[in-house]
Write an enzyme that holds these catalytic residues in place. Structure first.
Site, PDB file in Angstrom:
ATOM      1  N   GLY A 199       2.941 -12.250  -4.809  1.00  0.00           N
ATOM      2  CA  GLY A 199       3.225 -10.986  -4.837  1.00  0.00           C
ATOM      3  C   GLY A 199       4.566 -10.553  -3.890  1.00  0.00           C
ATOM      4  O   GLY A 199       4.924 -11.754  -3.098  1.00  0.00           O
ATOM      5  N   VAL A 200       5.196  -9.741  -3.892  1.00  0.00           N
ATOM      6  CA  VAL A 200       6.222  -9.249  -3.049  1.00  0.00           C
ATOM      7  C   VAL A 200       5.630  -9.104  -1.602  1.00  0.00           C
ATOM      8  O   VAL A 200       4.666  -8.582  -1.434  1.00  0.00           O
ATOM      9  CB  VAL A 200       7.104  -8.380  -3.601  1.00  0.00           C
ATOM     10  CG1 VAL A 200       8.048  -8.650  -4.599  1.00  0.00           C
ATOM     11  CG2 VAL A 200       6.511  -6.875  -3.856  1.00  0.00           C
TER      12      VAL A 200
ATOM     13  N   ASN B 143       6.379  -9.942   2.778  1.00  0.00           N
ATOM     14  CA  ASN B 143       6.762 -10.694   3.964  1.00  0.00           C
ATOM     15  C   ASN B 143       5.703 -11.716   4.107  1.00  0.00           C
ATOM     16  O   ASN B 143       5.966 -12.976   4.265  1.00  0.00           O
ATOM     17  CB  ASN B 143       6.725 -10.008   5.332  1.00  0.00           C
ATOM     18  CG  ASN B 143       7.848  -9.150   5.332  1.00  0.00           C
ATOM     19  OD1 ASN B 143       9.070  -9.472   4.965  1.00  0.00           O
ATOM     20  ND2 ASN B 143       7.781  -7.929   5.775  1.00  0.00           N
TER      21      ASN B 143
ATOM     22  N   GLU C 151       5.416 -12.563 -11.134  1.00  0.00           N
ATOM     23  CA  GLU C 151       6.372 -11.069 -11.586  1.00  0.00           C
ATOM     24  C   GLU C 151       7.784 -11.303 -11.030  1.00  0.00           C
ATOM     25  O   GLU C 151       8.561 -10.769 -12.001  1.00  0.00           O
ATOM     26  CB  GLU C 151       5.522 -10.089 -10.766  1.00  0.00           C
ATOM     27  CG  GLU C 151       5.080  -9.129 -11.800  1.00  0.00           C
ATOM     28  CD  GLU C 151       4.424  -7.955 -10.908  1.00  0.00           C
ATOM     29  OE1 GLU C 151       3.213  -7.821 -11.105  1.00  0.00           O
ATOM     30  OE2 GLU C 151       4.875  -7.281  -9.943  1.00  0.00           O
TER      31      GLU C 151
ATOM     32  N   ILE D 144      -5.015  -3.945   1.205  1.00  0.00           N
ATOM     33  CA  ILE D 144      -5.220  -3.076   2.476  1.00  0.00           C
ATOM     34  C   ILE D 144      -6.288  -3.299   3.071  1.00  0.00           C
ATOM     35  O   ILE D 144      -6.257  -3.350   4.425  1.00  0.00           O
ATOM     36  CB  ILE D 144      -4.922  -1.748   1.771  1.00  0.00           C
ATOM     37  CG1 ILE D 144      -3.417  -1.495   1.517  1.00  0.00           C
ATOM     38  CG2 ILE D 144      -5.389  -0.659   2.912  1.00  0.00           C
ATOM     39  CD1 ILE D 144      -3.090  -0.287   0.642  1.00  0.00           C
TER      40      ILE D 144
HETATM   41  N1  COA Z   1      -4.993   1.037   6.981  1.00  0.00           N
HETATM   42  C1  COA Z   1      -3.964   1.800   6.878  1.00  0.00           C
HETATM   43  N2  COA Z   1      -2.845   1.237   6.649  1.00  0.00           N
HETATM   44  C2  COA Z   1      -2.641  -0.013   6.435  1.00  0.00           C
HETATM   45  C3  COA Z   1      -3.769  -0.836   6.215  1.00  0.00           C
HETATM   46  C4  COA Z   1      -4.924  -0.314   6.388  1.00  0.00           C
HETATM   47  N3  COA Z   1      -6.217  -0.897   6.126  1.00  0.00           N
HETATM   48  N4  COA Z   1      -3.400  -2.289   6.080  1.00  0.00           N
HETATM   49  C5  COA Z   1      -1.950  -2.182   6.075  1.00  0.00           C
HETATM   50  N5  COA Z   1      -1.623  -0.831   6.256  1.00  0.00           N
HETATM   51  C6  COA Z   1      -0.168  -0.514   6.345  1.00  0.00           C
HETATM   52  C7  COA Z   1       0.340  -1.151   7.158  1.00  0.00           C
HETATM   53  O1  COA Z   1       0.365  -0.738   8.499  1.00  0.00           O
HETATM   54  C8  COA Z   1       2.175  -1.159   6.875  1.00  0.00           C
HETATM   55  O2  COA Z   1       2.336   0.227   7.203  1.00  0.00           O
HETATM   56  P1  COA Z   1       3.730   0.654   7.828  1.00  0.00           P
HETATM   57  O3  COA Z   1       4.639   0.085   6.548  1.00  0.00           O
HETATM   58  O4  COA Z   1       3.772   1.944   8.096  1.00  0.00           O
HETATM   59  O5  COA Z   1       4.106  -0.389   8.838  1.00  0.00           O
HETATM   60  C9  COA Z   1       1.820  -1.244   5.410  1.00  0.00           C
HETATM   61  O6  COA Z   1       0.297  -0.787   5.112  1.00  0.00           O
HETATM   62  C10 COA Z   1       1.986  -2.346   4.597  1.00  0.00           C
HETATM   63  O7  COA Z   1       1.126  -3.216   5.423  1.00  0.00           O
HETATM   64  P2  COA Z   1       1.593  -4.700   5.409  1.00  0.00           P
HETATM   65  O8  COA Z   1       0.547  -5.390   6.517  1.00  0.00           O
HETATM   66  O9  COA Z   1       3.048  -4.920   6.045  1.00  0.00           O
HETATM   67  O10 COA Z   1       1.478  -5.804   4.160  1.00  0.00           O
HETATM   68  P3  COA Z   1       2.483  -5.737   2.922  1.00  0.00           P
HETATM   69  O11 COA Z   1       3.768  -5.254   3.188  1.00  0.00           O
HETATM   70  O12 COA Z   1       2.102  -7.067   2.407  1.00  0.00           O
HETATM   71  O13 COA Z   1       1.929  -4.710   1.773  1.00  0.00           O
HETATM   72  C11 COA Z   1       0.211  -4.081   0.251  1.00  0.00           C
HETATM   73  C12 COA Z   1       0.202  -4.824   1.594  1.00  0.00           C
HETATM   74  C13 COA Z   1      -1.430  -4.245  -0.093  1.00  0.00           C
HETATM   75  C14 COA Z   1       0.459  -2.561   0.419  1.00  0.00           C
HETATM   76  C15 COA Z   1       0.874  -4.591  -0.765  1.00  0.00           C
HETATM   77  O14 COA Z   1       0.891  -5.935  -1.107  1.00  0.00           O
HETATM   78  C16 COA Z   1       0.734  -3.686  -2.162  1.00  0.00           C
HETATM   79  O15 COA Z   1       1.324  -2.901  -2.194  1.00  0.00           O
HETATM   80  N6  COA Z   1      -0.107  -4.456  -2.853  1.00  0.00           N
HETATM   81  C17 COA Z   1      -0.214  -3.897  -4.325  1.00  0.00           C
HETATM   82  C18 COA Z   1       0.481  -4.107  -5.469  1.00  0.00           C
HETATM   83  C19 COA Z   1       0.656  -5.821  -5.547  1.00  0.00           C
HETATM   84  O16 COA Z   1      -0.230  -6.378  -5.207  1.00  0.00           O
HETATM   85  N7  COA Z   1       1.543  -6.364  -6.297  1.00  0.00           N
HETATM   86  C20 COA Z   1       1.675  -7.606  -6.418  1.00  0.00           C
HETATM   87  C21 COA Z   1       2.071  -8.503  -7.618  1.00  0.00           C
HETATM   88  S1  COA Z   1       3.906  -8.240  -7.470  1.00  0.00           S
END
Ligand code: COA
Length: 505
Positions: A272-273, A275, A297, A367
């Site tokens: 996935g995309v 960091n 993807e 999440i």
């Molecule tokens: N409750 C509230 N906020 C939460 C949380 C939780 N349990 N877990 C993470 N967050 C927030 C973080 O604080 C961060 O917020 P900010 O941008 O305001 O700092 C944000 O969500 C992103 O979290 P991060 O830990 O930096 O992870 P990420 O950038 O890897 O994103 C997902 C995690 C789940 C949001 C992301 O992977 C996603 O959108 N997934 C669904 C789509 C997908 O999986 N695509 C993959 C195929 S390409």
């Protein structure tokens, strides 16, 4: 002044016009299929011109709100989602977004949103229940003499949009590398049931289609020339947490290889995309691996580095998602990358049949995850949309291994990523095989719900939350209720309620 050198079709040269003129051709209420996937290959000029028009029209007294429905491949950029959401110009958005303004509108109820598995969108469009597509607005890298199109840095749903739309507006972007030509593989063998045939792709390197998008010139009502870069957001450098997560995954892979459960070239990886996935790729690149493949993807910076070093020999995807440094590297060395990267439409890059056949190793973000392995990857506190499910479900359900990764806490430790019960479910316990946080890795394969709870609490939960999780689990276990998946229903979502009330779980 452009010499129109990327528009070789004489008929379509006649349709060149400004973005403002093209935007005039989009009527209120239209279903518009736009190109764009993870900030790559989205139209850069017409959405902005349309947003200006909408702002002007909607500011007139007693104006009937002008909105359109926007369907894309996946997320786009401020020049598309951002500008249209800002002027309240989107009635319905699908199937994925990650734009902050769009997200606010979705969550304040002023924009409808449907997030779909990305592999399924084209089937839904074909089956007709989304309604008729009025206009396709597609960025391409060039138009050939016969009117066929050279796709740009993503394909996404472009094939479907072009086939389904009554009318087509093309943006020809001279900033896209001309040498993208030949890197795409557009498959024309899909059909709706009962007419489907097996998709004869057995290796991520296989080419099964055409290099170009077929496009009937008579449907093209406008051609707009642009020269703007893709979004290209920079990656944060890998931090300690993502390095630890990557370390746990690499250790797991090595053990699986040792046990003979994974070949030494692993299986095609999907990442996935974000960091953390990028840090995992960096970790793989630093490891002993050679000749890996990717069936994924998006191609991100980490994958370019892996291709460069020989860790990866080929990558199949539907789009790029590169940082400014990544795009520079790609442009400077495109001759090296050309035959190692294949871009496909998203109903093929994410196809369940192919993910299952190839045995993809799916790695995606979460999440929150509950004691039994149900994963929420879309909703904050059960109600607020973050981005959408994207392709995670396509790969997690159908892959050979589905790995979900996250820091064990969010918001400076106020939130635990491991909760008694998830507030929304995207990936059920049946689809989730491995959970990884910086604390460790929980291998849920072959475990009953109660065994999974032990594995997840002990290996993945943050020590600050571990005692409370154990306490919840023990009380549920001895509550005299069902023992298969122990819960205290009156308390199961109390962690989320507490956070909403006090800002601390
Ligand atoms: N409750 C509230 N906020 C939460 C949380 C939780 N349990 N877990 C993470 N967050 C927030 C973080 O604080 C961060 O917020 P900010 O941008 O305001 O700092 C944000 O969500 C992103 O979290 P991060 O830990 O930096 O992870 P990420 O950038 O890897 O994103 C997902 C995690 C789940 C949001 C992301 O992977 C996603 O959108 N997934 C669904 C789509 C997908 O999986 N695509 C993959 C195929 S390409």
């Amino acid at each position: 002044m452009s010499d129109h050198s990327r528009i070789l079709c004489p008929v379509l040269q006649q349709r060149i016009m400004s973005a403002e003129q093209a935007a005039e051709l989009i009527p209120a209420g239209a279903n518009v299929g736009m190109s764009g996937f993870t900030g790559a290959g989205y139209p850069k000029a017409v959405p902005g011109a349309l947003a200006q028009r909408i702002r002007q029209l909607n500011s007139q007294p007693n104006a009937k709100p002008f909105r359109i429905n926007v369907w894309t491949g996946a997320s786009t950029a401020p020049e598309l989602d951002g500008v249209l959401a800002e002027v309240d110009g989107i009635e319905m958005r699908l199937p994925f977004q990650s734009d902050p303004i769009c997200r606010n509108r979705i969550n304040d109820g002023t924009m409808d949103y449907v997030d779909y598995h990305l592999s399924e969108v084209s089937q839904y469009a074909w089956s007709g229940f989304l309604g008729k597509m009025d206009i396709a607005l597609i960025e391409v890298a060039g138009i050939r003499e016969d009117g066929s199109l050279i796709p740009s840095s993503s394909i996404g749903n472009n094939k479907t949009w072009i086939e389904q739309a009554d009318k087509i507006i093309l943006e020809v972007n001279a900033r896209q590398n001309a040498k993208l030509e030949g890197m795409h593989d557009v498959y024309y063998g899909t059909a709706l049931p009962p007419n489907r045939k097996p998709i004869m792709l057995t290796d991520p390197a296989d080419r099964i289609g055409e290099q170009y998008l077929a496009c009937p010139p008579e449907k093209v009502i406008a051609v707009v020339e642009t020269a703007a870069p893709d979004r290209n957001s920079p990656f944060k450098p890998s931090d300690e947490v993502s390095k630890k997560i990557a370390g746990h995954i690499l250790e797991f892979f090595n053990k699986e290889i040792e046990l003979g459960r994974l070949p030494k070239e692993l299986l095609p990886i999907q990442s996935g995309v974000g960091n953390i996935p990028n840090a995992v790729l960096e970790g793989l690149n630093a490891g002993p691996y050679k000749n890996l493949t990717a069936f994924t993807e998006v191609i991100q910076d980490g994958m370019l580095k892996m291709l460069k070093s020989g860790t990866l020999k080929v990558a199949s995807a539907t789009a790029f998602s590169l940082s400014p440094d990544g795009i520079q590297e790609f442009d400077d060395n495109i001759d090296f990358y050309r035959d190692k990267i294949i871009l496909r439409q998203q109903d093929i890059s994410n196809h369940p049949e192919l993910a299952r056949r190839l045995g993809v190793i799916a790695m995606n973000g979460l999440i929150e995850c509950d004691l039994y392995g149900n994963v929420n990857s879309t909703h904050i506190m059960g109600t607020r949309m973050m981005n959408g499910i994207g392709g995670s479900g396509d790969f997690a359900r159908n892959g050979y291994l589905s790995i979900f990764v996250s820091p064990s806490t969010a918001k400076d430790g106020a939130i635990s990523a491991i909760v008694p019960m998830v507030s929304h479910v995207d990936h059920t316990e049946h689809d989730v095989k491995i959970i990884v946080t910086e604390q460790g890795l929980a291998d849920l394969r072959g475990l009953s719900p109660r065994q999974r709870a032990h594995e997840i609490i002990n290996n993945c939960a943050h020590p600050d939350f571990r005692p409370a999780l154990i306490d919840y689990y023990e009380r549920a276990l001895h509550s005299g209720r069902g023992m298969h998946t122990p819960h205290l229903l009156e308390e199961a979502l109390s962690w989320h309620q507490r956070y909403e009330q006090s800002g601390q779980m």
